[in-house]
Write a protein that holds these residues in place. Structure first.
Motif, PDB file in Angstrom:
ATOM      1  N   ASP A  28       0.832  -1.210   0.000  1.00 20.87           N
ATOM      2  CA  ASP A  28       0.000   0.000   0.000  1.00 20.87           C
ATOM      3  C   ASP A  28       0.861   1.251   0.000  1.00 20.87           C
ATOM      4  O   ASP A  28       1.934   1.295   0.624  1.00 20.87           O
ATOM      5  N   PHE A  29       0.380   2.282  -0.689  1.00 17.99           N
ATOM      6  CA  PHE A  29       1.053   3.578  -0.743  1.00 17.99           C
ATOM      7  C   PHE A  29       0.296   4.531   0.161  1.00 17.99           C
ATOM      8  O   PHE A  29      -0.901   4.758  -0.019  1.00 17.99           O
ATOM      9  N   ILE A  30       0.987   5.087   1.146  1.00 18.46           N
ATOM     10  CA  ILE A  30       0.334   5.843   2.210  1.00 18.46           C
ATOM     11  C   ILE A  30       0.718   7.316   2.151  1.00 18.46           C
ATOM     12  O   ILE A  30       1.899   7.648   1.995  1.00 18.46           O
ATOM     13  N   PHE A  31      -0.272   8.189   2.298  1.00 17.19           N
ATOM     14  CA  PHE A  31      -0.044   9.626   2.361  1.00 17.19           C
ATOM     15  C   PHE A  31      -0.415  10.123   3.761  1.00 17.19           C
ATOM     16  O   PHE A  31      -1.492   9.808   4.270  1.00 17.19           O
ATOM     17  N   ALA A  32       0.482  10.882   4.373  1.00 16.16           N
ATOM     18  CA  ALA A  32       0.235  11.442   5.704  1.00 16.16           C
ATOM     19  C   ALA A  32      -0.292  12.871   5.577  1.00 16.16           C
ATOM     20  O   ALA A  32       0.235  13.672   4.817  1.00 16.16           O
ATOM     21  N   HIS A  33      -1.350  13.162   6.336  1.00 16.91           N
ATOM     22  CA  HIS A  33      -1.957  14.493   6.332  1.00 16.91           C
ATOM     23  C   HIS A  33      -1.719  15.140   7.698  1.00 16.91           C
ATOM     24  O   HIS A  33      -2.126  14.590   8.724  1.00 16.91           O
ATOM     25  N   LYS A  34      -1.084  16.287   7.701  1.00 14.13           N
ATOM     26  CA  LYS A  34      -0.750  16.967   8.952  1.00 14.13           C
ATOM     27  C   LYS A  34      -1.940  17.749   9.500  1.00 14.13           C
ATOM     28  O   LYS A  34      -2.866  18.103   8.766  1.00 14.13           O
ATOM     29  N   LYS A  35      -1.860  18.010  10.789  1.00 12.65           N
ATOM     30  CA  LYS A  35      -2.884  18.829  11.435  1.00 12.65           C
ATOM     31  C   LYS A  35      -2.827  20.261  10.918  1.00 12.65           C
ATOM     32  O   LYS A  35      -1.746  20.846  10.803  1.00 12.65           O
ATOM     33  N   GLY A  36      -4.001  20.798  10.616  1.00 11.34           N
ATOM     34  CA  GLY A  36      -4.111  22.201  10.237  1.00 11.34           C
ATOM     35  C   GLY A  36      -4.630  23.012  11.412  1.00 11.34           C
ATOM     36  O   GLY A  36      -4.384  22.683  12.569  1.00 11.34           O
ATOM     37  N   ARG A  37      -5.402  24.030  11.108  1.00  7.05           N
ATOM     38  CA  ARG A  37      -5.879  24.917  12.168  1.00  7.05           C
ATOM     39  C   ARG A  37      -7.064  24.304  12.917  1.00  7.05           C
ATOM     40  O   ARG A  37      -7.912  23.635  12.326  1.00  7.05           O
ATOM     41  N   LEU A 118     -13.123  21.372  16.092  1.00  8.78           N
ATOM     42  CA  LEU A 118     -12.639  20.573  14.982  1.00  8.78           C
ATOM     43  C   LEU A 118     -11.188  20.916  14.671  1.00  8.78           C
ATOM     44  O   LEU A 118     -10.720  22.007  14.995  1.00  8.78           O
ATOM     45  N   VAL A 119     -10.490  19.967  14.058  1.00  9.07           N
ATOM     46  CA  VAL A 119      -9.141  20.220  13.548  1.00  9.07           C
ATOM     47  C   VAL A 119      -9.163  19.826  12.080  1.00  9.07           C
ATOM     48  O   VAL A 119      -9.444  18.672  11.741  1.00  9.07           O
ATOM     49  N   GLU A 120      -8.892  20.779  11.208  1.00  6.29           N
ATOM     50  CA  GLU A 120      -8.924  20.476   9.782  1.00  6.29           C
ATOM     51  C   GLU A 120      -7.555  20.010   9.300  1.00  6.29           C
ATOM     52  O   GLU A 120      -6.531  20.374   9.878  1.00  6.29           O
ATOM     53  N   PRO A 121      -7.516  19.161   8.284  1.00  8.72           N
ATOM     54  CA  PRO A 121      -6.221  18.760   7.729  1.00  8.72           C
ATOM     55  C   PRO A 121      -5.564  19.939   7.023  1.00  8.72           C
ATOM     56  O   PRO A 121      -6.247  20.777   6.433  1.00  8.72           O
ATOM     57  N   MET A 122      -4.246  20.004   7.107  1.00 12.56           N
ATOM     58  CA  MET A 122      -3.516  21.090   6.458  1.00 12.56           C
ATOM     59  C   MET A 122      -3.708  21.005   4.953  1.00 12.56           C
ATOM     60  O   MET A 122      -3.613  19.927   4.353  1.00 12.56           O
ATOM     61  N   LYS A 123      -3.998  22.131   4.342  1.00 15.70           N
ATOM     62  CA  LYS A 123      -4.185  22.169   2.898  1.00 15.70           C
ATOM     63  C   LYS A 123      -2.825  22.077   2.220  1.00 15.70           C
ATOM     64  O   LYS A 123      -1.888  22.786   2.569  1.00 15.70           O
ATOM     65  N   SER A 124      -2.727  21.160   1.238  1.00 20.78           N
ATOM     66  CA  SER A 124      -1.466  21.006   0.526  1.00 20.78           C
ATOM     67  C   SER A 124      -1.545  21.698  -0.819  1.00 20.78           C
ATOM     68  O   SER A 124      -2.624  22.038  -1.300  1.00 20.78           O
ATOM     69  N   GLY A 125      -0.417  21.889  -1.428  1.00 25.74           N
ATOM     70  CA  GLY A 125      -0.384  22.528  -2.732  1.00 25.74           C
ATOM     71  C   GLY A 125      -0.397  21.542  -3.880  1.00 25.74           C
ATOM     72  O   GLY A 125      -0.124  21.901  -5.012  1.00 25.74           O
ATOM     73  N   PHE A 126      -0.722  20.281  -3.577  1.00 26.23           N
ATOM     74  CA  PHE A 126      -0.659  19.247  -4.606  1.00 26.23           C
ATOM     75  C   PHE A 126      -2.013  18.585  -4.842  1.00 26.23           C
ATOM     76  O   PHE A 126      -2.093  17.446  -5.251  1.00 26.23           O
ATOM     77  N   GLN A 127      -3.103  19.331  -4.596  1.00 26.99           N
ATOM     78  CA  GLN A 127      -4.426  18.740  -4.722  1.00 26.99           C
ATOM     79  C   GLN A 127      -4.759  18.342  -6.153  1.00 26.99           C
ATOM     80  O   GLN A 127      -5.602  17.496  -6.387  1.00 26.99           O
ATOM     81  N   GLY A 128      -4.095  18.957  -7.125  1.00 31.82           N
ATOM     82  CA  GLY A 128      -4.411  18.639  -8.513  1.00 31.82           C
ATOM     83  C   GLY A 128      -3.542  17.559  -9.103  1.00 31.82           C
ATOM     84  O   GLY A 128      -3.653  17.239 -10.286  1.00 31.82           O
ATOM     85  N   ILE A 129      -2.651  17.002  -8.290  1.00 31.38           N
ATOM     86  CA  ILE A 129      -1.715  16.000  -8.799  1.00 31.38           C
ATOM     87  C   ILE A 129      -2.154  14.622  -8.327  1.00 31.38           C
ATOM     88  O   ILE A 129      -2.407  14.418  -7.148  1.00 31.38           O
ATOM     89  N   ALA A 130      -2.244  13.675  -9.244  1.00 37.15           N
ATOM     90  CA  ALA A 130      -2.635  12.312  -8.890  1.00 37.15           C
ATOM     91  C   ALA A 130      -1.399  11.423  -8.867  1.00 37.15           C
ATOM     92  O   ALA A 130      -0.453  11.648  -9.614  1.00 37.15           O
ATOM     93  N   PRO A 131      -1.385  10.440  -7.990  1.00 32.52           N
ATOM     94  CA  PRO A 131      -0.235   9.536  -7.941  1.00 32.52           C
ATOM     95  C   PRO A 131      -0.139   8.706  -9.209  1.00 32.52           C
ATOM     96  O   PRO A 131      -1.152   8.351  -9.805  1.00 32.52           O
ATOM     97  N   ARG A 132       1.072   8.414  -9.624  1.00 29.95           N
ATOM     98  CA  ARG A 132       1.267   7.608 -10.820  1.00 29.95           C
ATOM     99  C   ARG A 132       0.872   6.164 -10.552  1.00 29.95           C
ATOM    100  O   ARG A 132       1.101   5.642  -9.473  1.00 29.95           O
ATOM    101  N   LYS A 133       0.286   5.527 -11.572  1.00 34.02           N
ATOM    102  CA  LYS A 133      -0.144   4.136 -11.429  1.00 34.02           C
ATOM    103  C   LYS A 133       1.048   3.191 -11.500  1.00 34.02           C
ATOM    104  O   LYS A 133       1.026   2.097 -11.004  1.00 34.02           O
ATOM    105  N   GLY A 134       2.107   3.622 -12.155  1.00 29.21           N
ATOM    106  CA  GLY A 134       3.288   2.766 -12.283  1.00 29.21           C
ATOM    107  C   GLY A 134       4.362   3.505 -13.042  1.00 29.21           C
ATOM    108  O   GLY A 134       4.120   4.554 -13.622  1.00 29.21           O
ATOM    109  N   THR A 135       5.536   2.971 -13.027  1.00 32.46           N
ATOM    110  CA  THR A 135       6.658   3.600 -13.723  1.00 32.46           C
ATOM    111  C   THR A 135       7.241   2.626 -14.714  1.00 32.46           C
ATOM    112  O   THR A 135       7.479   1.456 -14.393  1.00 32.46           O
TER     113      THR A 135
END
Length: 245
Positions: A28-37, A118-135
């Motif tokens: 599995d490929f895991i993405f960590a989301h940091k705490k925002g405000r 509530l604690v929202e996840p930190m907004k990242s600058g990569f919301q428009g980028i999808a992970p590659r299916k393979g290389t």
């Protein structure tokens, strides 16, 4: 205090359908989301149902999974999918399962006002980028880590064990049970669904299944007879291959 709020599988987006819970596949490929405000919102419970579906990551953090269109919560722009529910009227709910938080919200009297932190996840600058299916040129079938169909499952006692991936009938049954839990109780929990499947899989009738539920720690949920029948129907349908995957 930990900086990571939650992790998602195969998605860098705030996607509660891919929220990492109690099990991880070996590849599995895991993405960590940091705490925002953090944010505190005062809510008037003007209707019996707030319009929330809640999930959790199995590690004591409950999150907003879905918001019903036109509901009380939908009319509050500051509350968003992926927000972690930290406190209700000053009561810390970190460490509670999603169904416990859902029950607390349900028990708030209609017409009253309460505050949610509530604690929202930190907004990242990569919301428009999808992970590659393979290389191209990457090696498949890496040796030394099993077949790739095993699952690392975390038990309630903190131990972990590698288990074989469920067959189609079992996974279909677990998915159907999870869907019933979500629809009837606002609970989405694959571990709970798996436990229900295991209690019913070797039973020959709904009465034996109901007795097994009553003799387990699931008795505390107080499932109605009608809901037990719905769960039993999902188990028998999966056994007979009536679900298409």
């Amino acid at each position: 205090m930990a900086l990571i709020l939650f992790c998602t599988l195969y998605s860098h987006k705030v996607d509660m359908n891919n929220l990492l819970g109690g099990q991880i596949g070996l590849y599995d490929f895991i993405f960590a989301h940091k705490k925002g405000r953090p944010k505190e919102v005062e809510i008037v419970k003007s209707e019996d149902a707030l319009g929330l579906t809640i999930t959790d990551n199995g590690a004591g953090y409950a999150f907003i999974k879905r918001i019903k269109s036109g509901s009380v919560i939908d009319r509050i722009p500051h509350i968003q999918i992926g927000d972690h529910i930290e406190k209700l009227d000053g009561i810390n709910v970190v460490g509670k399962r999603h169904y416990e938080v859902a029950r607390m919200l349900k028990d708030i009297p209609t017409g009253s006002t309460f505050t949610v932190r509530l604690v929202e996840p930190m907004k990242s600058g990569f919301q428009g980028i999808a992970p590659r299916k393979g290389t191209a040129g990457s090696k498949q079938g890496k040796q030394g880590y099993g077949s790739g169909k095993e699952t690392l499952r975390f038990k309630a006692n903190g131990n972990a064990a590698i288990e074989e991936e469920h067959d189609d009938a079992t996974q279909s049954g677990i998915d159907a049970i999870n869907s019933l839990l979500d629809s009837f109780m606002g609970i989405n929990d694959s571990e709970l669904a798996t436990q229900i499947w295991e209690l019913g899989n070797n039973k020959i009738n709904s009465m034996d299944f109901a007795e097994a539920i009553d003799a387990s720690d699931l008795e505390a949920f107080g499932f109605t007879d009608d809901f037990i029948i719905e769960l039993w129907g999902a188990i028998t349908d999966a056994r007979h291959g009536r679900y298409k995957r």
